[in-house]
Enzyme design. Structure first.
Site, PDB file in Angstrom:
ATOM      1  N   SER A 163       0.892  -1.168   0.000  1.00 54.43           N
ATOM      2  CA  SER A 163       0.000   0.000   0.000  1.00 54.43           C
ATOM      3  C   SER A 163       0.924   1.209   0.000  1.00 54.43           C
ATOM      4  O   SER A 163       2.112   1.087   0.329  1.00 54.43           O
ATOM      5  CB  SER A 163      -0.829  -0.017   1.287  1.00 54.43           C
ATOM      6  OG  SER A 163      -1.388   1.260   1.535  1.00 54.43           O
ATOM      7  N   TYR A 203      -2.540  -0.874  10.598  1.00 53.71           N
ATOM      8  CA  TYR A 203      -2.418  -1.019   9.139  1.00 53.71           C
ATOM      9  C   TYR A 203      -1.040  -0.538   8.669  1.00 53.71           C
ATOM     10  O   TYR A 203      -0.350  -1.228   7.920  1.00 53.71           O
ATOM     11  CB  TYR A 203      -3.534  -0.205   8.470  1.00 53.71           C
ATOM     12  CG  TYR A 203      -3.691  -0.452   6.988  1.00 53.71           C
ATOM     13  CD1 TYR A 203      -4.424  -1.537   6.522  1.00 53.71           C
ATOM     14  CD2 TYR A 203      -3.126   0.405   6.048  1.00 53.71           C
ATOM     15  CE1 TYR A 203      -4.592  -1.761   5.157  1.00 53.71           C
ATOM     16  CE2 TYR A 203      -3.281   0.194   4.690  1.00 53.71           C
ATOM     17  CZ  TYR A 203      -4.021  -0.888   4.244  1.00 53.71           C
ATOM     18  OH  TYR A 203      -4.183  -1.113   2.901  1.00 53.71           O
TER      19      TYR A 203
HETATM   20  P1  NAD Z   1     -11.691  -5.977   0.141  1.00 54.52           P
HETATM   21  O1  NAD Z   1     -12.301  -5.698   1.474  1.00 54.52           O
HETATM   22  O2  NAD Z   1     -12.467  -5.605  -1.071  1.00 54.52           O
HETATM   23  O3  NAD Z   1     -11.286  -7.527   0.051  1.00 54.52           O
HETATM   24  C1  NAD Z   1     -10.633  -8.160   1.124  1.00 54.52           C
HETATM   25  C2  NAD Z   1     -10.506  -9.649   0.877  1.00 54.52           C
HETATM   26  O4  NAD Z   1      -9.788 -10.220   1.989  1.00 54.52           O
HETATM   27  C3  NAD Z   1     -11.836 -10.389   0.774  1.00 54.52           C
HETATM   28  O5  NAD Z   1     -11.749 -11.383  -0.228  1.00 54.52           O
HETATM   29  C4  NAD Z   1     -11.978 -11.039   2.140  1.00 54.52           C
HETATM   30  O6  NAD Z   1     -12.766 -12.241   2.124  1.00 54.52           O
HETATM   31  C5  NAD Z   1     -10.527 -11.350   2.466  1.00 54.52           C
HETATM   32  N1  NAD Z   1     -10.304 -11.507   3.909  1.00 54.52           N
HETATM   33  C6  NAD Z   1     -10.492 -10.574   4.884  1.00 54.52           C
HETATM   34  N2  NAD Z   1     -10.245 -11.116   6.088  1.00 54.52           N
HETATM   35  C7  NAD Z   1      -9.863 -12.388   5.888  1.00 54.52           C
HETATM   36  C8  NAD Z   1      -9.476 -13.483   6.743  1.00 54.52           C
HETATM   37  N3  NAD Z   1      -9.428 -13.376   8.079  1.00 54.52           N
HETATM   38  N4  NAD Z   1      -9.161 -14.654   6.169  1.00 54.52           N
HETATM   39  C9  NAD Z   1      -9.250 -14.811   4.845  1.00 54.52           C
HETATM   40  N5  NAD Z   1      -9.599 -13.841   3.985  1.00 54.52           N
HETATM   41  C10 NAD Z   1      -9.918 -12.646   4.499  1.00 54.52           C
HETATM   42  O7  NAD Z   1     -10.270  -5.236   0.181  1.00 54.52           O
HETATM   43  P2  NAD Z   1      -9.331  -4.583  -0.964  1.00 54.52           P
HETATM   44  O8  NAD Z   1      -9.485  -3.121  -0.894  1.00 54.52           O
HETATM   45  O9  NAD Z   1      -9.492  -5.289  -2.264  1.00 54.52           O
HETATM   46  O10 NAD Z   1      -7.894  -4.892  -0.328  1.00 54.52           O
HETATM   47  C11 NAD Z   1      -7.058  -5.932  -0.785  1.00 54.52           C
HETATM   48  C12 NAD Z   1      -5.631  -5.589  -0.360  1.00 54.52           C
HETATM   49  O11 NAD Z   1      -5.238  -4.353  -0.939  1.00 54.52           O
HETATM   50  C13 NAD Z   1      -5.441  -5.429   1.146  1.00 54.52           C
HETATM   51  O12 NAD Z   1      -4.212  -6.001   1.534  1.00 54.52           O
HETATM   52  C14 NAD Z   1      -5.408  -3.931   1.329  1.00 54.52           C
HETATM   53  O13 NAD Z   1      -4.704  -3.555   2.470  1.00 54.52           O
HETATM   54  C15 NAD Z   1      -4.687  -3.523   0.063  1.00 54.52           C
HETATM   55  N6  NAD Z   1      -4.857  -2.124  -0.343  1.00 54.52           N
HETATM   56  C16 NAD Z   1      -6.104  -1.644  -0.565  1.00 54.52           C
HETATM   57  C17 NAD Z   1      -6.215  -0.307  -0.967  1.00 54.52           C
HETATM   58  C18 NAD Z   1      -7.566   0.299  -1.250  1.00 54.52           C
HETATM   59  O14 NAD Z   1      -7.629   1.523  -1.408  1.00 54.52           O
HETATM   60  N7  NAD Z   1      -8.627  -0.484  -1.371  1.00 54.52           N
HETATM   61  C19 NAD Z   1      -5.081   0.493  -1.149  1.00 54.52           C
HETATM   62  C20 NAD Z   1      -3.839  -0.065  -0.911  1.00 54.52           C
HETATM   63  C21 NAD Z   1      -3.729  -1.383  -0.509  1.00 54.52           C
END
Ligand code: NAD
Length: 268
Positions: free
Chosen positions: A149, A162
């Site tokens: 991130s 985080y």
């Molecule tokens: P999201 O909430 O859309 O998806 C999260 C996924 O993680 C889901 O499939 C969920 O089932 C799974 N998950 C959550 N807890 C879990 C657990 N205990 N065991 C198994 N699976 C679990 O999130 P996203 O925004 O797509 O984020 C994905 C990654 O990208 C994360 O690591 C997040 O930190 C990172 N990220 C997101 C952003 C953003 O702006 N959305 C920016 C930078 C980094």
């Protein structure tokens, strides 16, 4: 003649954690479009996994599998890797992507939320990598891609767990990249996106609004996109394209890197 990406990747197997939705789903679909057999993972019911997989199979024709291992549980993580290796006979591409968020001032940050964020965002990548590496080492080819991130590189207030986990992922990525540098064509990198409008971001709108004392719609413009110079969200498809490149043989010298895809967030 050099092989194109689909020729290079057809027959390979990828596991993308947290790929039932959001960024992970974009990565999974992007890999399937390049001919990779994909294992979808997420904490959702089996029928939901199967429905989502059906659309990928119909679109790409690749072989698919699924897992709903809870990433807070190391034994379930190890079993998930074993199951994939047994079912497909291999695991070539590991994407550690699943994540959750919790926003609160550090002195009010709930202990259980701290533990869950560190387990899911950081420790799970250690457990999957440790379990998956022996096969990659044996065959001399592998790709480990961690979703970092912009918060792997810089911090924002109210996100102590985080920021700590994502900075940890950056350190873990560099270490694994160095350890694998002379072990064949195996790389480990982190992709560091800026804001992508997924459920993870939608769900933190309220808490951020509360922590900062401003309305939710103001959070989007004045907080989320305030430091994203492009003033637009990053699309999962853009991240999937970077993942595909990292999986190519042409990317074999990219390792131990934290690659920003953040609309310029960390450029200043
Ligand atoms: P999201 O909430 O859309 O998806 C999260 C996924 O993680 C889901 O499939 C969920 O089932 C799974 N998950 C959550 N807890 C879990 C657990 N205990 N065991 C198994 N699976 C679990 O999130 P996203 O925004 O797509 O984020 C994905 C990654 O990208 C994360 O690591 C997040 O930190 C990172 N990220 C997101 C952003 C953003 O702006 N959305 C920016 C930078 C980094």
């Amino acid at each position: 003649m050099a092989l194109n990406l689909t020729q290079q990747l057809t027959g390979k197997v990828a596991l993308v954690t947290g790929s039932t939705q959001g960024i992970g789903h974009g990565m999974l679909r992007g890999l399937a479009q390049a001919g990779v057999s994909v294992v979808m993972h997420g904490l959702v019911q089996r029928d939901e996994l199967e429905t989502k997989l059906k659309s990928i199979t119909e679109e790409t024709g690749v072989r698919t599998g699924h897992s709903s291992a809870d990433l807070t549980n190391p034994a379930e993580i190890r079993q998930m890797i074993k199951d994939v290796q047994e079912e497909f006979g291999r695991l070539d591409i590991l994407v550690n992507n699943a994540g959750i968020q919790h926003v609160a001032p550090v002195h009010e940050f709930p202990d259980d939320k701290w533990d869950a964020l560190i387990a899911i965002l950081l420790s799970s990548a250690f457990h999957t990598t440790k379990a998956a590496l022996p096969f990659m080492l044996e065959q001399g080819w592998g790709r480990i891609i961690n979703t970092g991130s912009m918060h792997a590189l810089v911090a924002s207030p109210y996100k102590s767990a985080y920021n700590a986990a994502k900075h940890g992922i950056a350190g873990f990525t560099k270490t694994v990249g160095l350890e694998l540098a002379q072990k064949g064509n195996i790389t480990c990198n982190a992709i560091c996106p800026g804001y992508v409008f997924t459920d993870l971001v939608r769900n933190q709108l309220e808490a951020t609004a509360k922590a900062r004392g401003i309305p939710k719609d103001q959070v989007i413009n004045d907080v989320l996109l305030a430091d994203q110079p492009t003033k637009r969200f990053v699309e999962p498809e853009e991240i999937a394209a970077l993942v595909r490149h990292l999986c190519s043989n042409e990317a074999k010298s990219i390792t131990g890197a934290c690659l920003s895809i953040d609309g310029g967030w960390t450029a200043r």
